[in-house]
Motif scaffolding. Sequence first.
Motif, short mmCIF file in Angstrom:
data_model
loop_
_atom_site.label_atom_id
_atom_site.label_comp_id
_atom_site.label_asym_id
_atom_site.label_seq_id
_atom_site.Cartn_x
_atom_site.Cartn_y
_atom_site.Cartn_z
N PHE A 125 0.82 -1.21 0.00
CA PHE A 125 0.00 0.00 0.00
C PHE A 125 0.85 1.26 0.00
N TYR A 126 2.08 1.16 0.47
CA TYR A 126 2.99 2.32 0.42
C TYR A 126 3.90 2.28 -0.80
N GLU A 127 4.56 1.16 -1.01
CA GLU A 127 5.65 1.10 -1.99
C GLU A 127 5.17 1.20 -3.43
N VAL A 128 4.05 0.57 -3.76
CA VAL A 128 3.56 0.63 -5.14
C VAL A 128 3.22 2.07 -5.55
N PRO A 129 2.39 2.80 -4.80
CA PRO A 129 2.13 4.19 -5.19
C PRO A 129 3.38 5.07 -5.14
N SER A 130 4.23 4.84 -4.14
CA SER A 130 5.43 5.67 -4.01
C SER A 130 6.37 5.50 -5.19
N SER A 131 6.64 4.25 -5.56
CA SER A 131 7.55 4.01 -6.68
C SER A 131 6.93 4.42 -8.01
N ALA A 132 5.60 4.32 -8.14
CA ALA A 132 4.92 4.68 -9.39
C ALA A 132 5.03 6.17 -9.70
N LEU A 133 5.37 6.98 -8.71
CA LEU A 133 5.53 8.41 -8.95
C LEU A 133 6.59 8.70 -10.01
N ALA A 134 7.57 7.83 -10.17
CA ALA A 134 8.67 8.09 -11.11
C ALA A 134 8.15 8.29 -12.53
N ALA A 135 7.29 7.38 -12.99
CA ALA A 135 6.77 7.48 -14.35
C ALA A 135 5.74 8.60 -14.47
N GLU A 136 5.20 9.02 -13.35
CA GLU A 136 4.18 10.07 -13.36
C GLU A 136 4.79 11.47 -13.43
N ILE A 137 5.95 11.65 -12.78
CA ILE A 137 6.53 12.99 -12.67
C ILE A 137 7.61 13.25 -13.71
N SER A 138 8.04 12.23 -14.45
CA SER A 138 9.03 12.44 -15.51
C SER A 138 8.84 11.41 -16.62
N ARG A 139 8.98 11.88 -17.87
CA ARG A 139 8.92 10.98 -19.03
C ARG A 139 10.26 10.90 -19.74
N ASP A 140 11.26 11.56 -19.21
CA ASP A 140 12.57 11.58 -19.84
C ASP A 140 13.29 10.24 -19.64
N TYR A 141 13.86 9.69 -20.72
CA TYR A 141 14.49 8.37 -20.70
C TYR A 141 15.60 8.28 -19.66
N ASP A 142 16.48 9.27 -19.62
CA ASP A 142 17.63 9.22 -18.71
C ASP A 142 17.29 9.73 -17.32
N GLU A 143 16.38 10.71 -17.24
CA GLU A 143 16.02 11.23 -15.92
C GLU A 143 15.34 10.17 -15.07
N ARG A 144 14.60 9.28 -15.70
CA ARG A 144 13.98 8.19 -14.95
C ARG A 144 15.03 7.28 -14.32
N THR A 145 16.12 7.05 -15.05
CA THR A 145 17.18 6.24 -14.48
C THR A 145 17.81 6.95 -13.29
N THR A 146 17.97 8.27 -13.39
CA THR A 146 18.51 9.04 -12.27
C THR A 146 17.58 8.97 -11.06
N LEU A 147 16.27 9.09 -11.29
CA LEU A 147 15.31 8.97 -10.20
C LEU A 147 15.43 7.61 -9.51
N MET A 148 15.51 6.56 -10.30
CA MET A 148 15.62 5.23 -9.73
C MET A 148 16.96 5.02 -9.03
N ALA A 149 18.00 5.68 -9.55
CA ALA A 149 19.31 5.59 -8.90
C ALA A 149 19.27 6.20 -7.51
N TRP A 150 18.61 7.36 -7.37
CA TRP A 150 18.46 7.97 -6.06
C TRP A 150 17.62 7.09 -5.14
N ARG A 151 16.57 6.51 -5.70
CA ARG A 151 15.70 5.66 -4.88
C ARG A 151 16.46 4.45 -4.36
N ASN A 152 17.21 3.80 -5.23
CA ASN A 152 17.99 2.65 -4.79
C ASN A 152 19.10 3.05 -3.83
N PHE A 153 19.70 4.23 -4.05
CA PHE A 153 20.74 4.71 -3.15
C PHE A 153 20.21 4.83 -1.72
#
Length: 472
Positions: A125-153
């Motif tokens: 109930f927390y993680e699915v909506p929280s992680s889904a924000l990445a595709a919602e707030i950015s459509r840029d191919y490389d910026e999404r990788t940066t977002l996920m890099a920060w999340r994993n960090f």
Amino acid sequence: MPKKLTLPSKLAYGFGAVAYGVKNNGFDYFLLIFYSQILGVEAGLVGLALLLALLCDAFTDPVVGYLSDNTAGRFGRRHPWMYAAAIPVTCCYYFLWAPPESLSPDHLFFYLVGLSILVRALVTFYEVPSSALAAEISRDYDERTTLMAWRNFFGWVAGTLMAVFTLMVILAPSETNPQGLFNRDGFATYGFLASALIFISIVIASLGTQPLAVPLAKTEGRQNGNLGSVFSEVIETLKVPSFLAIFLATVLAAVATGLTMSLNLYLNTFFWGLAPDQISVLVLAVFVASLLALNLAPALSRTWGKKKSAIICGVVIVFMSPTLIGLRLLGLLPENGDPSLFPILLIVTVLEMTLAITIQTLMMSMIADLVEQNEVRTGRRSEGVFFATITFTRKATQGLGVWAASLVLVFANFPEGASPGEVSESSIAALAQIYLPAVVVLWLLKVVATNLYRISREEHEDNLAKLKASAE
């Protein structure tokens, strides 16, 4: 929707992974050894308990993803679910590590089943909506990788620091408890502190990302919200060859990572003969690996693209710790206690974890790129449904991964409740001999599955162009 996100926005999004990182690390490092070696539950039953919880996830994850895609309100689609999960998941996670002392091992099995299902469902109930924000707030191919890099960090660092603090402070050896790792009361203390950190991180991350929330967009072709129609739409959304490929690859990578991390304490303690302080250093090495992966994943995405980079990292990882174990079984490495052994293990651990985190980052970003392809095909944006697969496969790290680890222990005839010095050499050797081919096969199958993914940078840009033309 901003073209480029600010650094504070990226940090706010990334910080959302602290809660999951702490919970994930606790399951990976401590749950099997706590319930099996300390509480006396048979290792196979511990694995079975988490496998049963995983089967429940197969139902709850897509439902929560669908609901989060279709939630309307002034707080956006995702945040109502994030806020609602904070207190319940905090309480359940604490009680997982503080079971009543009156429970027998047989009763503890049912206790573990119930709380594992609750914890994992509430995390959904927390993680699915929280992680889904990445595709919602950015459509840029490389910026999404940066977002996920920060999340994993943030996820890996938080989990790692919590594990190191637990090993070096909470479970540190003392006169009354020379084997600090086997201190039951220490795990209750860990549960309290970890639960508090989970609550704090959920609240701060939810409030910090609230300005990025996107209200429910107008959609076409939505069905009525009964259970049958929910799964009908989920199945339609996920009938994409590239999704099936990346789903299979993430499951295999999650199981391989879960198997490795669940047996790390066993291998480091019994096979490599490391002291608790040395094991703590190896765990802390993940902090260095997280820093390296934070920069490596976006760099590889820009240079080779996500798919090729994930394949290369997957091939290289096969030649890391499995090679060391193979060399030890052949008698080609220094003996336990030799001063040269630990530096070798440390270097390989850093490199292996850097690649594993990089792979995880790239795969999460690859799933984000499926959102636009699906929108072109169906007219729906289903970030929650797609990112439910991330939550499911990451939780498979504890479910299938810990289950696989428990099977390795069973086949190796590894005794429950045994301390170092009480396990036969034959059982220790069998542990390594069974683990080695299992983890190698899993990583190689993951590489094969990744190769079936088809969305490149060019195809992603083409999907964006089609959506823009359709909107105009």
